[in-house]
Design an enzyme around this catalytic site. Structure first.
Site, mmCIF file in Angstrom:
data_model
loop_
_atom_site.group_PDB
_atom_site.id
_atom_site.type_symbol
_atom_site.label_atom_id
_atom_site.label_comp_id
_atom_site.label_asym_id
_atom_site.label_seq_id
_atom_site.Cartn_x
_atom_site.Cartn_y
_atom_site.Cartn_z
ATOM 1 N N GLY A 349 0.811 -1.204 0.000
ATOM 2 C CA GLY A 349 0.000 0.000 0.000
ATOM 3 C C GLY A 349 0.848 1.258 0.000
ATOM 4 N N VAL A 353 8.858 -2.397 -2.786
ATOM 5 C CA VAL A 353 9.937 -2.834 -1.896
ATOM 6 C C VAL A 353 10.981 -3.578 -2.717
ATOM 7 C CG1 VAL A 353 10.524 -4.098 0.188
ATOM 8 C CG2 VAL A 353 8.240 -3.145 -0.070
ATOM 9 N N ASP A 466 -2.591 -1.591 10.322
ATOM 10 C CA ASP A 466 -2.695 -2.411 9.118
ATOM 11 C C ASP A 466 -2.120 -3.802 9.377
ATOM 12 O OD1 ASP A 466 -3.631 -2.877 6.607
ATOM 13 O OD2 ASP A 466 -2.021 -1.823 5.553
#
Ligand SMILES: *[C@@H]1O[C@H](CO)[C@@H](O)[C@H](O)[C@H]1NC(C)=O
Ligand SMILES: *[C@@H]1O[C@H](CO)[C@@H](O)[C@H](O)[C@H]1NC(C)=O
Ligand SMILES: *[C@@H]1O[C@H](CO)[C@@H](O)[C@H](O)[C@H]1NC(C)=O
Ligand SMILES: *[C@@H]1O[C@H](CO)[C@@H](O)[C@H](O)[C@H]1NC(C)=O
Ligand SMILES: *[C@@H]1O[C@H](CO)[C@@H](O)[C@H](O)[C@H]1NC(C)=O
Ligand SMILES: *[C@@H]1O[C@H](CO)[C@@H](O)[C@H](O)[C@H]1NC(C)=O
Length: 632
Positions: A349, A353, A466
């Site tokens: 989100g 990466v 999250d």
């Protein structure tokens, strides 16, 4: 013949034992070169971790690299108790040490004079555990560990009083007594400490000074009987560790004596650290002209640096203060080979990466690249990074640092070789190995411990916002580590105006969150409940493709549970291979945490306790029927 031989024989025996008794009763290190020059076979220091004797004779326990530990113990055990009557002896020690952090305001973690029952502590952890203990043996009377800690990080978990204190640790890192240090421990200057234990008075005293003069009054005086902790023979030495914040921990000299006063150290005769940062007055006096040249060069260099900063990376005053975590863009670009797609580990989100290998240390890292639209939000977020960077727990993915370049924020994390949990649970990817139940259970417990730390054990409450399977990463030993903590603040500060401000993922979001938009610890607990259920069942919280009655996982589990058929809800791929008690605890906790009423959900502290004893009866009864009226 035998008449003359016998006394001589006896005499030489007593001489031998006298020599060895002296060797074990007292020793002196004026610098540690005498410990280095020998082979491992006759070293008089046993080193482990990253501890090393440098050529200068300085004993370096750690360097300023993340998460290291180093031990140095005198190789020969010391007798602490009288073999006749078992009474404890007195002891006395003095040593000179320094803790050098790249930036004086931040150091970590500390150094501890240690008396242990062995000359290595194999299962000790770094960071706040100071290389002394681990999560399982905290406070255990069988540890036989005594330490005087010189601690430069305030760990709320261990109720540290501040980030510059001296504490007495008895089998535990929660100090039995601690006091603020009388001087700045992480100044980088050489500090001398004296520790004396008087076994007749049963008093332990600690002194600190920046010179060789022992002050009149100890900074800490503690009445304690050490005889339950110290065994007949013990090893004496030092332990030090680093975490996200790191210092180099050095020792320059060390004297020790049983039943007497340790010989005093002369700081001026000990090896010392080079002081590159200090102004070189001799140079200034000797060559005013070259000094002027030097000054001009320095100004030019500074000007160039400012010019460079203006053009590429954005550095603000406070960022310089929190310097140790800053990476240069060049370094990260090189590490990720120019952010090549081949190095892409995933896309979450908050951004992409990448896997990287740091050019200097060859350390593997994960670099998260977050693009940012709103400058204001980013500034506020960055102000919080320093605090996020200090979060340090074995079940959190460690953050190593960051870099900011134009609209990009690059966050550098420990590399987790086994990827994220969701890939194992419901990727449908047959090539992924099946996670057996013991690992699943350990992962759930790790995440619970991480959330407890964020919610209750840190200086302020940190909400994750999250929690979900794709944010749980598996390290090289398949331990669970929670990632992405603190990042949701990016959203809060309006990082991504195109999304709503409510952070979370469908199926993990507590019902009240969608109504009020206000995240709390209870909304994190709700997400954790969803995570637990999906780990046990091996499916997502909401499966749109499933049968209507199976679509919402928590409803499905609840029905099976109420009907006493919870075994049918367990991931069929486990083929019945699981511990019934553990699965039942997991289901109960998962359902309790999924309660629609925030107040009915347990706190993470309770959750950790429920998981601690694998007895399902320890978990409160589920309210019945708790989840009626299609709350989910
Ligand atoms: C270390 O060992 C060497 C050689 O065995 C010895 O000469 C020296 O005195 C020892 N130093 C200490 C402090 O025990
Ligand atoms: C060091 O070890 C080697 C072999 O183990 C041995 O030959 C040598 O004599 C040792 N040196 C000292 C100073 O003890
Ligand atoms: C040990 O205890 C015995 C008996 O109490 C005493 O005579 C002896 O002096 C003690 N030894 C030491 C080294 O203190
Ligand atoms: C020494 O300490 C370890 C823990 O550090 C403990 O497991 C062990 O039982 C101790 N040994 C003795 C002899 O007490
Ligand atoms: C030290 O503190 C622990 C609790 O942290 C306690 O259990 C223990 O009894 C204390 N020891 C002494 C000698 O006071
Ligand atoms: C040693 O340092 C203390 C303060 O830490 C100071 O008061 C004292 O005068 C110093 N002694 C010497 C000999 O410099």
């Amino acid at each position: 013949m035998s008449k003359t031989f016998l006394p001589l024989f006896l005499f030489s025996i007593s001489l031998l034992s006298a020599v060895s008794a002296v060797a074990r009763d007292e020793f002196q290190f004026c610098g540690f070169n005498s410990a280095k020059s020998n082979n491992n076979s006759n070293n008089n220091l046993t080193l482990s971790g990253v501890a090393e004797v440098e050529n200068s004779g300085i004993l370096r326990l750690t360097s300023d690299v993340h998460r290291l530990l180093g031990h140095a113990f005198y190789s020969v055990p010391i007798r602490f108790k009288n073999s006749t009557d078992g009474s404890l002896f007195s002891f006395s020690t003095t040593f000179a040490f320094a803790m050098v952090s790249e930036y004086a305001k931040l150091g970590g973690h500390g150094i501890a004079f240690t008396i242990a029952n062995s000359s290595s502590i194999p299962d000790a952890l770094s960071s706040q555990y100071l290389g002394l203990l681990n999560t399982k043996n905290m406070g255990n009377p069988s540890n036989h560990i005594f330490a005087v800690e010189f601690d430069t990080v305030q760990d709320f978990e261990f109720r540290d009083i501040n980030d510059n204190h001296v504490g007495i640790d008895l089998n535990n890192l929660v100090s039995n007594k601690s006091v603020p240090a009388s001087l700045n421990l992480k100044s980088g200057d050489t500090i001398q400490a004296w520790i004396d234990y008087d076994s007749a008075r049963r008093v332990l005293d600690v002194w600190l000074a920046k010179n060789s003069t022992k002050p009149a009054n100890p900074i800490l005086s503690y009445a304690v009987d050490l005889s339950p902790i110290l065994l007949n023979e013990m090893y004496v030495g030092f332990s030090a560790s680093t975490c996200v914040l790191a210092s180099s921990h050095y020792l320059f000299g060390w004297n020790f004596k049983m039943n007497g006063v340790a010989k005093s150290l002369d700081l001026s005769s000990l090896p010392s650290l080079p002081k590159p940062k200090k102004k070189n007055y001799a140079f200034l006096i000797a060559g005013p002209v070259s000094a002027l040249v030097f000054l001009i060069a320095a100004l030019a260099a500074a000007g160039y640096r400012i010019y460079k900063i203006k053009t590429t990376e954005v550095i603000e005053d406070w960022e310089l203060v929190t310097g140790p975590h800053r990476f240069s863009y060049k370094e990260l670009k090189q590490a990720t080979r120019g952010f090549r797609d081949k190095e892409l580990l995933g896309q979450g989100g908050f951004g992409k990466v990448y896997r990287g290998v740091l050019p200097g240390t060859k350390e593997e890292v994960a670099v998260k690249r977050v693009s940012h639209e709103s400058k204001q939000g980013l500034r506020e977020f960055l102000a919080e990074i320093e605090s996020i960077g200090r979060l340090c727990h074995r079940n959190l993915v460690g953050m190593k640092g960051w870099c900011r370049r134009r609209k990009d924020l690059l966050l550098v994390y420990d590399y987790m070789p086994n990827g994220s949990l969701d890939k194992y649970l419901f990727n449908g990817d047959e090539t992924m190995p099946l996670l057996p139940w013991p690992i699943r259970f350990r992962v759930i417990r790790s995440v619970a411990a991480a959330l407890l730390y964020l919610h209750e054990e840190w200086e302020s409450v940190v909400l994750h916002r999250d929690v979900k399977a794709s944010n749980v990463l598996l390290d090289s030993e398949l331990n669970g580590r929670l990632g992405d903590f603190g990042l949701s603040k990016l959203y809060e500060h309006g990082a991504n105006p195109s999304t709503t401000r409510v952070v979370g993922t469908l199926g993990y979001m507590a019902p009240e969150l969608t109504r009020t938009g206000k995240a709390t610890t209870a909304t994190d607990v709700f997400s954790f409940g969803a995570l637990v259920l999906e780990v046990v069942c091996g499916r997502r919280p909401i499966e749109l493709k499933a049968q209507p009655e199976e679509m919402v996982l928590v409803d499905f589990v609840w029905e099976k549970f109420a009907a006493g058929k919870w075994r049918e809800a367990v991931d069929s791929r486990l083929a019945g291979e699981f511990n019934n008690g553990e699965v039942e605890v997991a289901f109960r906790v998962g359902l309790l945490c999924s309660h629609p009423e925030p107040a009915a959900r347990p706190a993470m502290r309770d959750v950790v306790r429920f998981f601690g004893d694998e007895d399902p009866s320890g978990v409160p009864e589920l309210p019945s029927p708790p989840l009626a009226d299609g709350n989910f």
